[in-house]
Design a protein around this motif. Structure first.
Motif, PDB file in Angstrom:
ATOM      1  N   LYS A 167       2.437   5.633  -6.227  1.00 25.16           N
ATOM      2  CA  LYS A 167       3.376   5.252  -5.673  1.00 25.16           C
ATOM      3  C   LYS A 167       3.360   3.928  -5.308  1.00 25.16           C
ATOM      4  N   ASN A 168       4.701   3.160  -5.037  1.00 23.55           N
ATOM      5  CA  ASN A 168       4.600   1.639  -4.689  1.00 23.55           C
ATOM      6  C   ASN A 168       5.496   1.421  -4.429  1.00 23.55           C
ATOM      7  N   GLN A 169       5.550   0.030  -3.104  1.00 29.19           N
ATOM      8  CA  GLN A 169       6.879  -0.744  -2.369  1.00 29.19           C
ATOM      9  C   GLN A 169       6.794  -2.121  -2.619  1.00 29.19           C
ATOM     10  N   SER A 170       7.669  -2.682  -3.462  1.00 31.05           N
ATOM     11  CA  SER A 170       8.168  -4.135  -2.877  1.00 31.05           C
ATOM     12  C   SER A 170       8.561  -4.741  -1.947  1.00 31.05           C
ATOM     13  N   ILE A 171       8.048  -5.085  -1.364  1.00 33.46           N
ATOM     14  CA  ILE A 171       8.117  -5.859   0.221  1.00 33.46           C
ATOM     15  C   ILE A 171       7.114  -7.321   0.684  1.00 33.46           C
ATOM     16  N   ASN A 172       7.664  -8.381   1.193  1.00 38.12           N
ATOM     17  CA  ASN A 172       7.368  -9.925   0.812  1.00 38.12           C
ATOM     18  C   ASN A 172       6.199  -9.479   2.526  1.00 38.12           C
ATOM     19  N   VAL A 173       4.857  -9.464   2.034  1.00 35.37           N
ATOM     20  CA  VAL A 173       3.258  -9.101   3.135  1.00 35.37           C
ATOM     21  C   VAL A 173       3.230 -11.035   2.846  1.00 35.37           C
ATOM     22  N   ASN A 174       2.529 -10.840   4.271  1.00 36.49           N
ATOM     23  CA  ASN A 174       2.217 -12.071   4.970  1.00 36.49           C
ATOM     24  C   ASN A 174       0.627 -11.382   5.305  1.00 36.49           C
ATOM     25  N   TRP A 175      -0.123 -10.676   5.806  1.00 37.75           N
ATOM     26  CA  TRP A 175      -1.353 -10.363   6.093  1.00 37.75           C
ATOM     27  C   TRP A 175      -0.829  -8.386   6.238  1.00 37.75           C
ATOM     28  N   TYR A 176      -2.047  -7.821   6.057  1.00 38.61           N
ATOM     29  CA  TYR A 176      -2.277  -6.490   6.528  1.00 38.61           C
ATOM     30  C   TYR A 176      -3.238  -6.016   7.126  1.00 38.61           C
ATOM     31  N   MET A 177      -2.992  -4.777   7.759  1.00 32.07           N
ATOM     32  CA  MET A 177      -4.457  -4.246   8.753  1.00 32.07           C
ATOM     33  C   MET A 177      -4.352  -2.583   8.204  1.00 32.07           C
ATOM     34  N   TYR A 178      -5.917  -1.938   8.608  1.00 37.18           N
ATOM     35  CA  TYR A 178      -5.777  -0.720   7.828  1.00 37.18           C
ATOM     36  C   TYR A 178      -6.695  -0.354   9.368  1.00 37.18           C
ATOM     37  N   CYS A 179      -5.782   1.053   9.631  1.00 31.90           N
ATOM     38  CA  CYS A 179      -6.589   1.122  10.938  1.00 31.90           C
ATOM     39  C   CYS A 179      -7.329   3.199  10.136  1.00 31.90           C
ATOM     40  N   PRO A 180      -8.079   3.356   9.399  1.00 36.98           N
ATOM     41  CA  PRO A 180      -8.834   4.700   9.028  1.00 36.98           C
ATOM     42  C   PRO A 180      -8.559   5.614   9.767  1.00 36.98           C
ATOM     43  N   GLU A 181      -8.780   5.226  10.943  1.00 40.36           N
ATOM     44  CA  GLU A 181      -9.169   6.901  11.724  1.00 40.36           C
ATOM     45  C   GLU A 181      -7.724   7.357  12.249  1.00 40.36           C
ATOM     46  N   SER A 182      -6.334   6.392  12.256  1.00 37.10           N
ATOM     47  CA  SER A 182      -5.320   7.516  11.287  1.00 37.10           C
ATOM     48  C   SER A 182      -4.616   6.877  10.448  1.00 37.10           C
ATOM     49  N   SER A 183      -5.183   6.567   9.309  1.00 31.43           N
ATOM     50  CA  SER A 183      -4.848   6.483   7.780  1.00 31.43           C
ATOM     51  C   SER A 183      -3.764   5.273   7.429  1.00 31.43           C
ATOM     52  N   VAL A 184      -4.187   4.627   8.318  1.00 26.47           N
ATOM     53  CA  VAL A 184      -2.290   3.601   8.832  1.00 26.47           C
ATOM     54  C   VAL A 184      -2.725   2.384   8.494  1.00 26.47           C
ATOM     55  N   ILE A 185      -1.445   1.400   7.457  1.00 27.22           N
ATOM     56  CA  ILE A 185      -1.982   0.616   6.807  1.00 27.22           C
ATOM     57  C   ILE A 185      -0.463  -0.073   7.447  1.00 27.22           C
TER      58      ILE A 185
END
Length: 676
Positions: A167-185
């Motif tokens: 799956k992919n999603q186009s969106i303008n991104v400045n920065w990202y963060m990942y929380c592995p415990e909850s699998s949320v980006i």
């Protein structure tokens, strides 16, 4: 000291935050290692773990990376050509390997389970003209790439050595963060960067959660990126996912100092601002989450504070405002052992420079010093908290939420019953009620679980799990063993206070409808007897303050010699319990109450048919010669009365007891037959 970020780090001189899985800057100064900020050593409630991960310091040849999902440090020498060493807090055996030097490494991470290695060496995407901001492994065979133009979710097919786009999603991104415990980006979008778009990953699916806006302190003057990733953190607190925003200036003009704003991010529904943590100071901050506590480090004063969102705060209708739980304290001073040959290591260890500008903080509880080559997990120490939180009710609320709380809580209970810290009965009652509230919740959960299992409903609910018994569950045996029995044995408190404390604990158990164990009642009775308070004992039994039980009835029977009415009180209790008479005799004999058992049998007129051997066995086991003599003589007299001869018949199997009697008291002591 810097919070963990998500983009390429600044230059080494600044010593700022690296991205997760990116290079850790080597900057920052070596220091004297004092813990400043008015700290007395006993008051430090935060500490660095005793067994850190030691890795080669960051330098021009060696680059250091941290992978937030596996909690591993990568030390990459010469782009990997002269070696890569991977170490984690959990895995004590480092992984070492080499790889071809194909240019500077930007990011390096293992898949979950260390099966597949992914390395990023360029910022550009191959397929389109996009900058790769980074990547995250969401499972052992699933990987997400984040570019400045969107997010791409792939399945790795190791045997084919290919990737399959899921799956992919186009969106303008400045920065990202990942929380592995909850699998949320979390992706930062829009020009200002304060609209955050979360994505949730689970077993091959990517779900878009509802986006939300972070309220900036004031309207930005220019339309440039205003929300930095270094002011955002994601963490699970009390089982819920929160986005933490470090707001340097409060939105209300009359308020001074920074604050941490917590946004609750549910799987379904919208993200809401729920808590505000008041820091009452300005400067450089970094955040950790340890044992469900939000820890805020302040570099300027070299101190940290902790917040507990479960404790009461001020509620303004939508958000709860919290002050820090304890006064600011430094992390406990830490000594770095000197490495080298044994002849050199006899030197004193070097104090570690705490709150150094080369420290980098990752969620939830990781602190890395790239310049010294250490990775620590941060820990909360509960013992110092006891002296810092004077309000015992609030102290209990705080301790009951902590993982390793049992022994600390039991020691607080012991302290509040002893001089010099003896508490009032109302404080003691509050503490007992808080403990029994947790105890009752666990008992109810356990009961519901048992009911579901017994009725066979568990088969239709495969997710049903047995309730976990946490350390906050302090039951009656814990209280009896570690607190109440020790307290009564000390005999340092006035006996009225001792009895009041025991009755207060029993009252609390009754209030929560928890069945009181007989040994607590026994403790009350023994304490009353020690102080000759028989009138009070009589009242407690008469008004059923002490609940009926067989062990209690036996204890009362044993008190007959010092308090004669106890015999009747005991028999009344046993009758109320509808106990069979022979069962009462068995219970008494098992407690070596041989005379009490004999008196009981005589009281109900059953002494002519009882087994002599059973009583003589019990008397012999008691190892009391006079008791044996009394019991033996009783049965001789019974034999004389029933058969006209004191000796035992072969069918009674008492030969060994007759032999024992002769050995101890002599043959002449045997009763002679009397003739009329």
């Amino acid at each position: 000291m810097a919070a963990a970020a998500g983009r390429q780090p600044p230059g080494p001189a600044e010593g700022e935050a690296p991205a997760a899985g990116r290079e850790a800057g080597a900057g920052g100064e070596e220091g004297e290692g004092r813990a400043k900020g008015g700290v007395e050593a006993g008051g430090c409630y935060l500490a660095l773990c005793a067994r850190p991960v030691h890795f080669e310091k960051a330098n021009p040849v060696n680059c250091v990376f941290f992978d937030e999902a596996n909690k591993q440090v990568f030390a990459v020498r010469s782009g990997g050509a002269t070696g890569v060493v991977v170490k984690g807090l959990e895995d004590r055996n480092p992984i070492s390997f080499r790889m071809e030097d194909k240019g500077e490494v930007k990011c390096i991470k293992f898949s979950l389970g260390n099966k597949i290695l992914a390395v990023q060496r360029t910022l550009k995407s191959v397929t389109k003209n996009a900058n790769i901001l980074g990547f995250c492994w969401t499972s052992s065979t699933e990987i997400v790439f984040i570019t400045d133009q969107g997010i791409e979710f792939y399945q790795v097919l190791p045997e084919k050595r290919t990737l399959k786009l899921l799956k992919n999603q186009s969106i303008n991104v400045n920065w990202y963060m990942y929380c592995p415990e909850s699998s949320v980006i979390l992706l930062s979008t829009t020009v200002l960067g304060n609209v955050l778009q979360p994505f949730y990953f689970k077993s091959g699916t990517m779900s878009k959660l509802s986006k939300f806006e972070i309220e900036l302190p004031a309207a930005p003057k220019s339309s440039k990126l205003s929300l930095s990733e270094r002011d955002i953190a994601m963490a699970t607190i009390y089982g819920q996912l929160y986005v933490l925003y470090l707001r340097h200036h409060s939105r209300t003009s009359n308020s001074t100092g920074a604050e941490v704003v917590l946004y609750h991010l549910p799987r379904e529904g919208s993200c809401k601002k729920t808590h505000i943590l008041k820091l009452n100071r300005t400067g450089k901050f970094a955040l950790n989450v340890v044992d469900n506590l939000v820890v805020v480090h302040h570099q300027d004063t070299e101190t940290s504070v902790i917040f507990d969102i479960k404790l009461k705060g001020e509620f303004d209708g939508s958000t709860t405002i919290h002050q820090f739980v304890l006064p600011p304290r430094s992390i406990q001073p830490y000594q770095i052992p000197v490495a080298g040959p044994p002849s050199v290591t006899s030197q004193a260890p070097v104090p570690c420079k705490l709150y150094s500008s080369s420290w980098i903080v990752f969620q939830p509880d990781i602190i890395i010093s790239a310049s010294e080559g250490y990775l620590w997990s941060l820990q909360v120490k509960l013992e110092p908290v006891v002296n810092l939180l004077v309000d015992k009710g609030k102290l209990m609320d705080f301790l009951l939420q902590r993982k390793e709380c049992k022994m600390v809580i039991l020691s607080v209970c012991s302290q509040m019953l002893s001089e010099p810290e003896r508490g009032s009965l109302s404080v003691i009652a509050t503490v007992f009620d808080k403990l029994n509230n947790e105890y009752k919740k666990y008992l109810e959960a356990e009961q519901s679980y048992t009911m579901v299992v017994e009725t066979g409903l568990s088969r239709s609910n495969p997710l049903l799990k047995r309730p976990v018994r946490t350390q906050a569950v302090i039951d009656q045996s814990d209280m009896y063993t570690h607190v109440l029995s020790v307290f009564t044995e000390k005999k340092e408190a006035p006996h009225k206070f001792t009895i009041a404390v025991l009755m207060e604990y029993i009252r609390s158990l009754n209030q929560f409808q928890i069945a009181v164990q007989h040994y607590l009642y026994e403790l009350v009775i023994k304490t009353l007897v020690q102080h000759n308070l028989f009138y009070m004992l009589h009242q407690f039994l008469q008004y059923h303050v002490l609940s009926d039980s067989k062990p209690l009835a036996c204890l009362l029977l044993s008190l007959e010699s010092i308090y004669p009415p106890a015999h009747q009180l005991s028999l009344d209790m046993l009758k109320r319990l509808s106990t069979a008479n022979d069962e009462i005799v068995e219970v008494l004999l098992s407690k070596h109450q041989v005379l009490a058992a004999l008196r009981f049998i005589r009281g109900i007129g059953g002494h002519d048919s009882i087994s002599a051997r059973k009583f003589l066995d019990a008397a012999k086991q008691a190892e009391d010669e006079m008791l044996f003599y009394t019991i033996f003589r009783f049965f001789e007299q019974r034999n004389q009365r029933l058969r006209g001869n004191p000796s035992f018949t072969p069918g009674e199997h008492c030969e060994e007891h007759v032999t024992f009697f002769k050995q101890v008291f002599g043959e002449q002591a045997l009763m002679k037959p009397t003739t009329f």
